[in-house]
Motif scaffolding. Structure first.
Motif, PDB file in Angstrom:
ATOM      1  N   ASP A  93       0.436   4.127  -2.650  1.00  0.00           N
ATOM      2  CA  ASP A  93       0.028   5.469  -2.188  1.00  0.00           C
ATOM      3  C   ASP A  93       1.180   6.469  -2.192  1.00  0.00           C
TER       4      ASP A  93
ATOM      5  N   ARG B 106       5.736   5.871   7.557  1.00  0.00           N
ATOM      6  CA  ARG B 106       4.758   4.974   8.201  1.00  0.00           C
ATOM      7  C   ARG B 106       5.190   4.843   9.657  1.00  0.00           C
TER       8      ARG B 106
ATOM      9  N   ASP C 239       0.826  -1.220   0.000  1.00  0.00           N
ATOM     10  CA  ASP C 239       0.000   0.000   0.000  1.00  0.00           C
ATOM     11  C   ASP C 239       0.859   1.268   0.000  1.00  0.00           C
TER      12      ASP C 239
ATOM     13  N   SER D 171       3.577   6.710  -0.179  1.00  0.00           N
ATOM     14  CA  SER D 171       3.749   7.219   1.196  1.00  0.00           C
ATOM     15  C   SER D 171       5.195   7.058   1.642  1.00  0.00           C
TER      16      SER D 171
HETATM   17 MG    MG Z   1      -1.979   4.099   2.310  1.00  0.00          MG
END
Ligand code: MG
Ligand code: FPP
Length: 340
Positions: A104, A109, A100, A106
């Motif tokens: 995304d 995290r 993910d 990103s």
């Molecule tokens: Mg995400």
């Protein structure tokens, strides 16, 4: 704007359970899950060992294992398979986040660099695949034959949800129904499977297993709606990830869906114009944030999450009273009012 979300937080803060209360009776089991996870990531392969240890050291909230453990104990389960299955659902969750974060884009995290930021997307995809397939391998050892089926079904649902979400990025025609279907698949399905697996271990009757499965679904829906709300309202330091990242990547979540369908034509057209560019600068992001904060979208989103949390509590009332049911009944409010 009358910030109803903030007002609510203030007035209800006293009765929101802390995570320690939720986990009080199962802390030993959760510690055993941590030990089990450490075993999984032991590998003679240096890359696998190094990245896995980075991943599991920074523990998440471990909500899915806690649910599985409590659901198994509802029916007096006393074996040790709940530790193994809890580790498996947590590993599936971890593998899905690896993928993910690439999808995304990103960079962080849990307050640290995401794995693909540190090791690059190729290694990260492979590590996600490795962790995922390991869980299916371990699950073959279970005495309960339907467990492999449940884990593979939930994985395909999660993939489908993630796929659909990505497919409709930047698509401003997405409605609440599409959105709820996506989050049901990508997030609520694993909450649901965790509760169901606990019930199966405890030999719950079919009717009880169904209640637990629905409880998990409603809890998972609450979790993801709040996740999407926090993307607009959250504090970056507390959450360990930047806000407005859904918007930046063109993910149209409930606050924006509400805005596009309920704000005036002028604001809607303005947002459509900004989003058409597909690259939102700071002032465009701020402008959309201001609009979303001004039209009741955040309050509406919170209320939707609340509906699911209330329903999850109602479902528990159909199960016999016990200390474990009491612990489970704290999850809906914890998840609804969380700030990370
Ligand atoms: Mg995400
Ligand atoms: C986080 O959502 C992502 C998920 C809940 C599911 C991701 C699923 C996949 C990548 C499919 C692959 C699955 C397996 C089993 C390997 P989010 O982006 O809204 O949350 P975030 O803000 O924490 O990133």
């Amino acid at each position: 704007m009358k910030d109803l979300v903030k007002q609510l937080d203030k007035s209800q803060v006293k009765r929101i359970p802390g995570i320690r209360n939720l986990y009080r009776d199962i802390q030993k089991d959760l510690d055993a899950v941590e030990e089990e996870l450490k075993e999984y990531i032991k590998s003679p392969n240096k890359i696998i060992a190094e990245i896995s240890s980075y991943l599991f050291k920074n523990a998440g909230k471990r909500i899915r294992p806690a649910l599985l453990i409590l659901c198994s104990k509802l029916y007096g389960y006393t074996g040790d398979e709940h530790i193994i299955l809890s580790s498996l659902v947590e590993t599936i969750h971890t593998a899905s986040l690896l993928h993910d974060d690439i999808i995304d884009n990103s960079q962080t995290r849990r307050g640290r660099e995401s794995v693909h930021t540190k090791w690059g997307p190729n290694i990260t995809v492979l590590l996600g695949d490795y962790l995922y397939i390991k869980t299916i391998g371990y699950s073959l050892q279970s005495r309960h034959k339907q467990i492999v089926q449940i884990l593979t079904d939930v994985s395909s649902k999660m993939i489908e949800g993630e796929l659909n979400e990505y497919y409709v990025s930047w698509n401003l025609d997405i409605d609440e129904h599409n959105y709820l279907d996506i989050i049901n698949k990508k997030t609520a399905s694993l909450f649901s499977a965790s509760c169901q697996l606990g019930g199966i271990l405890g030999n719950a009757k079919n009717k009880e297993e169904k209640i637990l499965t629905d409880f998990g679904t409603n809890l998972g829906m609450t979790f993801q709606i709040i996740d999407d709300l926090l993307d607009y309202t959250g504090d970056e330091n507390t959450m360990g990830k930047p806000i407005l990242s859904d918007l930046r990547e063109g993910r149209i979540t409930l606050p924006l869906i509400y805005t596009l369908q309920n704000d005036g034509r002028e604001n809607r057209n303005r947002i459509l114009d900004l989003l058409k560019k597909k690259k939102l600068d700071k002032s465009s992001l701020d402008e959309i944030l201001y609009t979303v904060k001004s039209n009741g979208a955040l309050d509406y989103t919170f209320r939707k999450a609340e509906e699911f949390s209330v329903h999850s509590k109602e479902l528990l009332q159909h199960l016999g009273p016990s200390v474990h049911r009491d612990a489970l009944s704290l999850f809906p409010d914890y998840i609804l009012h969380r700030n990370k």
